[in-house]
Design an enzyme around this catalytic site. Structure first.
Site, mmCIF file in Angstrom:
data_model
loop_
_atom_site.group_PDB
_atom_site.id
_atom_site.type_symbol
_atom_site.label_atom_id
_atom_site.label_comp_id
_atom_site.label_asym_id
_atom_site.label_seq_id
_atom_site.Cartn_x
_atom_site.Cartn_y
_atom_site.Cartn_z
ATOM 1 N N LYS A 1 0.517 -0.795 0.055
ATOM 2 C CA LYS A 1 -0.133 -0.242 0.023
ATOM 3 C C LYS A 1 0.820 1.202 0.437
ATOM 4 C CE LYS A 1 -1.526 -1.376 3.433
ATOM 5 N NZ LYS A 1 -1.759 -2.352 3.886
ATOM 6 N N ARG B 1 -10.084 0.531 8.604
ATOM 7 C CA ARG B 1 -9.767 -0.776 8.380
ATOM 8 C C ARG B 1 -10.633 -1.820 9.453
ATOM 9 N NH1 ARG B 1 -4.811 -0.232 8.919
ATOM 10 N NH2 ARG B 1 -2.960 -1.516 8.669
ATOM 11 N N ARG C 1 12.452 -4.785 5.419
ATOM 12 C CA ARG C 1 12.011 -3.414 4.278
ATOM 13 C C ARG C 1 12.660 -3.214 5.414
ATOM 14 N NH1 ARG C 1 5.633 -1.821 5.749
ATOM 15 N NH2 ARG C 1 5.840 -2.776 7.771
ATOM 16 N N ARG D 1 10.857 -1.179 10.955
ATOM 17 C CA ARG D 1 9.869 -0.827 11.641
ATOM 18 C C ARG D 1 10.338 -2.262 13.124
ATOM 19 N NH1 ARG D 1 4.311 0.075 8.419
ATOM 20 N NH2 ARG D 1 3.055 -1.143 9.591
ATOM 21 N N ARG E 1 -1.056 -9.067 12.706
ATOM 22 C CA ARG E 1 -1.595 -8.012 12.043
ATOM 23 C C ARG E 1 -2.317 -9.335 10.928
ATOM 24 N NH1 ARG E 1 4.167 -5.469 10.957
ATOM 25 N NH2 ARG E 1 2.650 -4.136 9.215
HETATM 26 P P1 AP5 Z 1 4.613 -1.431 1.573
HETATM 27 O O1 AP5 Z 1 4.618 -0.756 0.473
HETATM 28 O O2 AP5 Z 1 5.015 -0.582 3.215
HETATM 29 O O3 AP5 Z 1 3.335 -2.135 2.242
HETATM 30 P P2 AP5 Z 1 1.824 -1.805 3.265
HETATM 31 O O4 AP5 Z 1 0.919 -2.296 2.560
HETATM 32 O O5 AP5 Z 1 1.914 -0.012 3.316
HETATM 33 O O6 AP5 Z 1 2.369 -2.433 4.178
HETATM 34 P P3 AP5 Z 1 1.825 -1.974 5.833
HETATM 35 O O7 AP5 Z 1 2.985 -3.304 6.508
HETATM 36 O O8 AP5 Z 1 2.495 -0.260 6.004
HETATM 37 O O9 AP5 Z 1 0.347 -2.018 6.425
HETATM 38 P P4 AP5 Z 1 -0.038 -2.960 7.818
HETATM 39 O O10 AP5 Z 1 -1.507 -2.276 6.810
HETATM 40 O O11 AP5 Z 1 0.365 -3.216 7.934
HETATM 41 O O12 AP5 Z 1 0.357 -1.175 8.340
HETATM 42 P P5 AP5 Z 1 -0.180 0.149 8.654
HETATM 43 O O13 AP5 Z 1 1.230 1.085 9.284
HETATM 44 O O14 AP5 Z 1 -1.289 0.658 8.127
HETATM 45 O O15 AP5 Z 1 5.318 -3.150 1.334
HETATM 46 C C1 AP5 Z 1 5.529 -3.815 2.536
HETATM 47 C C2 AP5 Z 1 7.054 -4.678 1.819
HETATM 48 O O16 AP5 Z 1 6.645 -4.502 0.921
HETATM 49 C C3 AP5 Z 1 8.084 -3.190 1.874
HETATM 50 O O17 AP5 Z 1 9.817 -3.277 2.411
HETATM 51 C C4 AP5 Z 1 8.356 -2.619 0.055
HETATM 52 O O18 AP5 Z 1 9.170 -2.705 -0.581
HETATM 53 C C5 AP5 Z 1 8.840 -4.590 -0.109
HETATM 54 N N1 AP5 Z 1 7.872 -5.150 -1.727
HETATM 55 C C6 AP5 Z 1 6.731 -4.578 -1.689
HETATM 56 N N2 AP5 Z 1 6.398 -5.224 -3.662
HETATM 57 C C7 AP5 Z 1 7.865 -6.397 -3.263
HETATM 58 C C8 AP5 Z 1 8.450 -6.933 -4.472
HETATM 59 N N3 AP5 Z 1 7.601 -7.185 -5.738
HETATM 60 N N4 AP5 Z 1 9.153 -7.949 -3.953
HETATM 61 C C9 AP5 Z 1 9.713 -7.937 -2.481
HETATM 62 N N5 AP5 Z 1 9.621 -6.561 -1.857
HETATM 63 C C10 AP5 Z 1 8.162 -6.228 -2.216
HETATM 64 O O19 AP5 Z 1 -0.092 0.106 10.156
HETATM 65 C C11 AP5 Z 1 0.777 -0.559 11.432
HETATM 66 C C12 AP5 Z 1 -0.379 -0.416 12.792
HETATM 67 O O20 AP5 Z 1 -1.050 0.487 12.734
HETATM 68 C C13 AP5 Z 1 -1.472 -1.289 13.085
HETATM 69 O O21 AP5 Z 1 -1.214 -2.800 12.916
HETATM 70 C C14 AP5 Z 1 -2.823 -0.933 14.052
HETATM 71 O O22 AP5 Z 1 -2.297 -1.084 14.760
HETATM 72 C C15 AP5 Z 1 -2.536 0.657 13.314
HETATM 73 N N6 AP5 Z 1 -3.943 1.191 13.081
HETATM 74 C C16 AP5 Z 1 -3.320 1.403 11.583
HETATM 75 N N7 AP5 Z 1 -4.290 1.703 11.087
HETATM 76 C C17 AP5 Z 1 -5.376 1.913 11.483
HETATM 77 C C18 AP5 Z 1 -6.488 1.886 11.494
HETATM 78 N N8 AP5 Z 1 -7.341 2.761 10.754
HETATM 79 N N9 AP5 Z 1 -7.261 1.476 12.232
HETATM 80 C C19 AP5 Z 1 -6.519 0.787 14.041
HETATM 81 N N10 AP5 Z 1 -5.752 0.403 13.435
HETATM 82 C C20 AP5 Z 1 -4.401 1.035 12.890
HETATM 83 MG MG MG Z 2 2.448 1.169 4.893
#
Ligand code: AP5
Ligand code: MG
Length: 221
Positions: free
Chosen positions: A19, A91, A125, A158, A169
């Site tokens: 994402k 979410r 990552r 992270r 997660r």
């Molecule tokens: P990346 O682009 O970083 O993926 P992402 O989908 O953004 O992953 P996140 O870990 O950020 O998602 P998340 O939903 O768990 O975390 P968030 O920060 O929103 O890509 C991932 C990796 O893959 C990277 O290293 C990238 O380079 C690599 N990659 C991509 N393509 C590739 C390929 N082809 N080959 C190899 N590698 C590749 O949330 C974090 C926490 O915050 C949650 O767990 C929760 O506790 C809280 N939170 C956030 N929003 C809410 C909400 N709305 N409600 C409640 N809690 C919330």
């Molecule tokens: Mg993200």
């Protein structure tokens, strides 16, 4: 490409589905403002704000932050903005309802990536915390190892990217976030992109958004 019409998009997908990576490309290509709930929370944790102190343990354990806290936070950030790309919110169905009461969503981009692929990715990552820019040592490395391409500042891993927390997660995603896909499918705004590689998924997202945005423009003309 400059936007000349209000356009509101949500990007969804399991943790590590890309994402953040796809959002950066959308922002660069289409000029949509990227609002990432995770980046906002991590900035607060980093700055040791009240919100950061309150949410850190939740996040480190791979649990979701309570709906009322998240909805208040994100909806107040959206106020005053016309067009945006929301990443990480909504979410839960309750968050989707709260967003729906405040404004309508034009499109929901769903990145459908298998869980096995995700587990491998997250351990390689590296993140630039102040901007949310993400790198991957295998697939998208920074020019200088360990440092952000734009600012030259250090990259970090992270705290919630450990294998056990990633498993938790993914579980939270299955039980709490997957119902949100159904919510948007029934509204007719869900567009799913499946694959294991962001570089292969991205061209399809780009074509889709080009079409969508020119359609939006034609409607106003
Ligand atoms: P990346 O682009 O970083 O993926 P992402 O989908 O953004 O992953 P996140 O870990 O950020 O998602 P998340 O939903 O768990 O975390 P968030 O920060 O929103 O890509 C991932 C990796 O893959 C990277 O290293 C990238 O380079 C690599 N990659 C991509 N393509 C590739 C390929 N082809 N080959 C190899 N590698 C590749 O949330 C974090 C926490 O915050 C949650 O767990 C929760 O506790 C809280 N939170 C956030 N929003 C809410 C909400 N709305 N409600 C409640 N809690 C919330
Ligand atoms: Mg993200």
């Amino acid at each position: 490409m400059a936007l000349n019409k209000i356009f509101r998009a949500v990007i969804m997908g399991p943790p590590g589905s890309g994402k953040g990576t796809v959002s950066a490309r959308i922002t660069k290509t289409f000029g949509l403002k990227h609002i990432s709930s995770g980046d906002i929370l991590r900035a607060n944790i980093n700055a040791k704000t009240e919100l950061g102190l309150l949410t850190k343990s939740c996040i480190d354990q791979g649990q979701l932050v309570p709906d009322d806290v998240m909805s208040r936070l994100i909806l107040s950030d959206l106020r005053g903005l016309d067009s945006w790309l929301l990443d990480g919110f909504p979410r839960t169905v309750s968050q989707a309802d709260a967003l729906d009461e405040a404004c309508s969503v034009d499109t929901v981009i769903n990145l459908n990536v298998p869980f096995q692929t995700i587990k491998q990715r997250l351990t390689s990552r590296w993140t630039h915390l102040p901007s949310g820019r993400v790198y991957n040592t295998d697939f998208n490395p920074p020019k200088v190892p360990g440092f952000d391409d734009v600012t030259g500042e250090p990259l970090v891993q992270r705290d919630d990217d450990t294998p056990e927390t990633v498993t938790r997660r993914l579980k939270a995603y299955e039980t709490q976030t997957e119902p949100v896909l159904e919510y948007y499918r029934s509204k007719g705004v869900l567009q799913t992109f499946s694959g294991t590689e962001t570089n292969k998924i991205w061209p399809h997202v780009e074509v889709f958004l080009h079409r969508k945005l020119s359609f939006v423009k034609e409607q106003v003309a």
